[in-house]
Design a protein around this motif. Structure first.
Motif, PDB file in Angstrom:
ATOM      1  N   GLY A 144      -8.363   6.107  -0.190  1.00  0.00           N
ATOM      2  CA  GLY A 144      -7.273   6.406  -1.115  1.00  0.00           C
ATOM      3  C   GLY A 144      -5.942   5.905  -0.594  1.00  0.00           C
ATOM      4  N   TYR A 145      -5.732   6.031   0.708  1.00  0.00           N
ATOM      5  CA  TYR A 145      -4.524   5.505   1.350  1.00  0.00           C
ATOM      6  C   TYR A 145      -4.540   3.983   1.374  1.00  0.00           C
ATOM      7  CZ  TYR A 145      -1.520   4.308   5.369  1.00  0.00           C
ATOM      8  OH  TYR A 145      -0.592   3.737   6.207  1.00  0.00           O
ATOM      9  N   ALA A 146      -5.700   3.399   1.721  1.00  0.00           N
ATOM     10  CA  ALA A 146      -5.781   1.953   1.917  1.00  0.00           C
ATOM     11  C   ALA A 146      -5.569   1.172   0.628  1.00  0.00           C
ATOM     12  CB  ALA A 146      -7.132   1.591   2.538  1.00  0.00           C
ATOM     13  N   TRP A 147      -6.125   1.671  -0.490  1.00  0.00           N
ATOM     14  CA  TRP A 147      -5.990   0.865  -1.703  1.00  0.00           C
ATOM     15  C   TRP A 147      -4.557   0.828  -2.206  1.00  0.00           C
ATOM     16  CZ3 TRP A 147      -4.283   1.947  -6.573  1.00  0.00           C
ATOM     17  CH2 TRP A 147      -4.348   3.241  -7.063  1.00  0.00           C
ATOM     18  N   ILE A 148      -3.809   1.873  -1.929  1.00  0.00           N
ATOM     19  CA  ILE A 148      -2.388   1.839  -2.289  1.00  0.00           C
ATOM     20  C   ILE A 148      -1.662   0.781  -1.459  1.00  0.00           C
ATOM     21  CG2 ILE A 148      -0.229   3.141  -2.372  1.00  0.00           C
ATOM     22  CD1 ILE A 148      -2.255   4.045  -4.424  1.00  0.00           C
ATOM     23  N   LEU A 149      -1.938   0.739  -0.148  1.00  0.00           N
ATOM     24  CA  LEU A 149      -1.314  -0.271   0.705  1.00  0.00           C
ATOM     25  C   LEU A 149      -1.672  -1.678   0.252  1.00  0.00           C
ATOM     26  CD1 LEU A 149      -0.548   2.087   2.634  1.00  0.00           C
ATOM     27  CD2 LEU A 149      -1.174   0.585   4.535  1.00  0.00           C
ATOM     28  N   VAL A 150      -2.938  -1.880  -0.129  1.00  0.00           N
ATOM     29  CA  VAL A 150      -3.380  -3.212  -0.552  1.00  0.00           C
ATOM     30  C   VAL A 150      -2.686  -3.624  -1.847  1.00  0.00           C
ATOM     31  CG1 VAL A 150      -5.364  -4.514  -1.439  1.00  0.00           C
ATOM     32  CG2 VAL A 150      -5.592  -3.132   0.644  1.00  0.00           C
ATOM     33  N   VAL A 151      -2.580  -2.709  -2.800  1.00  0.00           N
ATOM     34  CA  VAL A 151      -1.908  -3.032  -4.072  1.00  0.00           C
ATOM     35  C   VAL A 151      -0.441  -3.369  -3.834  1.00  0.00           C
ATOM     36  CG1 VAL A 151      -1.102  -2.047  -6.252  1.00  0.00           C
ATOM     37  CG2 VAL A 151      -3.479  -1.714  -5.536  1.00  0.00           C
ATOM     38  N   VAL A 152       0.240  -2.540  -3.035  1.00  0.00           N
ATOM     39  CA  VAL A 152       1.653  -2.786  -2.754  1.00  0.00           C
ATOM     40  C   VAL A 152       1.821  -4.096  -1.992  1.00  0.00           C
ATOM     41  CG1 VAL A 152       3.701  -1.914  -1.566  1.00  0.00           C
ATOM     42  CG2 VAL A 152       2.203  -0.327  -2.774  1.00  0.00           C
ATOM     43  N   GLY A 153       0.968  -4.329  -0.987  1.00  0.00           N
ATOM     44  CA  GLY A 153       1.041  -5.569  -0.216  1.00  0.00           C
ATOM     45  C   GLY A 153       0.761  -6.794  -1.066  1.00  0.00           C
ATOM     46  N   PHE A 154      -0.174  -6.665  -2.010  1.00  0.00           N
ATOM     47  CA  PHE A 154      -0.510  -7.781  -2.903  1.00  0.00           C
ATOM     48  C   PHE A 154       0.705  -8.228  -3.709  1.00  0.00           C
ATOM     49  CE2 PHE A 154      -1.720  -9.225  -7.137  1.00  0.00           C
ATOM     50  CZ  PHE A 154      -2.636 -10.241  -6.859  1.00  0.00           C
ATOM     51  N   PHE A 155       1.354  -7.287  -4.371  1.00  0.00           N
ATOM     52  CA  PHE A 155       2.481  -7.649  -5.234  1.00  0.00           C
ATOM     53  C   PHE A 155       3.702  -8.085  -4.418  1.00  0.00           C
ATOM     54  CE2 PHE A 155       0.059  -5.119  -8.340  1.00  0.00           C
ATOM     55  CZ  PHE A 155       0.056  -6.023  -9.397  1.00  0.00           C
TER      56      PHE A 155
END
Length: 209
Positions: A140-151
């Motif tokens: 749950g923590y990691a997917w937020i980081l990945v989405v934010v990092g992606f954009f």
């Protein structure tokens, strides 16, 4: 207690309905610090998954032997030992990413998500549900980081994982990277947008007036 646990909810709730970042609003600092590029965001997320899952299991295994008055100290020691192992592995196999993450790998020790799960879940449950809880909250923590990092990397640098993805023809036509996206305040704005979309899709999470 463990026999009555819904393992599916333990694993899946932290991914959305009880996400540690966008619902509980924990771990925001690392969202601001390590998401300018997608690669360090992904590595940070994987590191937290590993540390959270294994620390949950270890604390669950020894929970009955931990004196109540020193339980926080014991939890910190377990987390610190796992963080050191993760940091050494990164230095050995992903040195460049380790340098980008800098002190933030070490600061996993003080991540409130970890301490919260150890205290609220692992101290009162058996190893298997504790492991699922650790993996679920870590994801749950990691997917937020990945989405934010992606954009942030895509819009701020025109790259993903360091590779150019915005065509040169766009730049020739006048397109320009948004330099604001690589600044920490924009991470907070992107996280706020994710929270807004998540709350819009899950009206039961919205506060009643």
């Amino acid at each position: 207690m463990a026999d009555k646990i819904n393992y599916k909810e333990v694993f899946f709730n932290p991914l959305s309905k009880n996400n540690p970042v966008i619902v509980q609003v924990l771990g925001i600092c690392s969202c601001l610090a390590v998401t300018a590029k997608l690669e360090p965001a992904l590595v940070m997320g994987l590191s937290v998954i590993a540390v959270l899952a294994f620390s949950n299991v270890i604390i669950s295994l020894i929970r009955d032997t931990i004196p109540t008055n020193i339980r926080i100290i014991v939890q910190l020691v377990v987390v610190a030992a796992l963080v050191i192992i993760v940091n050494q592995l990164l230095l050995a196999y992903a040195y460049d990413v380790s340098k980008q993450l800098s002190v933030f790998i070490g600061l996993i020790i003080t991540n409130c998500i970890l301490m919260g799960r150890l205290e609220a879940f692992a101290m009162g449950n058996k190893p298997w549900p504790s492991f699922l809880d650790g993996i679920g909250n870590g994801l749950g923590y990691a997917w937020i980081l990945v989405v934010v990092g992606f954009f942030r990397e895509l819009l701020g640098s025109g790259t993903l994982f360091g590779y150019q993805v915005v065509p040169q023809s766009w730049y020739d036509a006048g397109y320009a990277n948004n330099g604001l996206m690589i600044l920490p305040p924009m991470a907070l704005i992107v996280v706020a947008c994710v929270i807004w979309v998540h709350r819009a899709r899950n009206p039961e999470l919205q506060e009643k007036a």
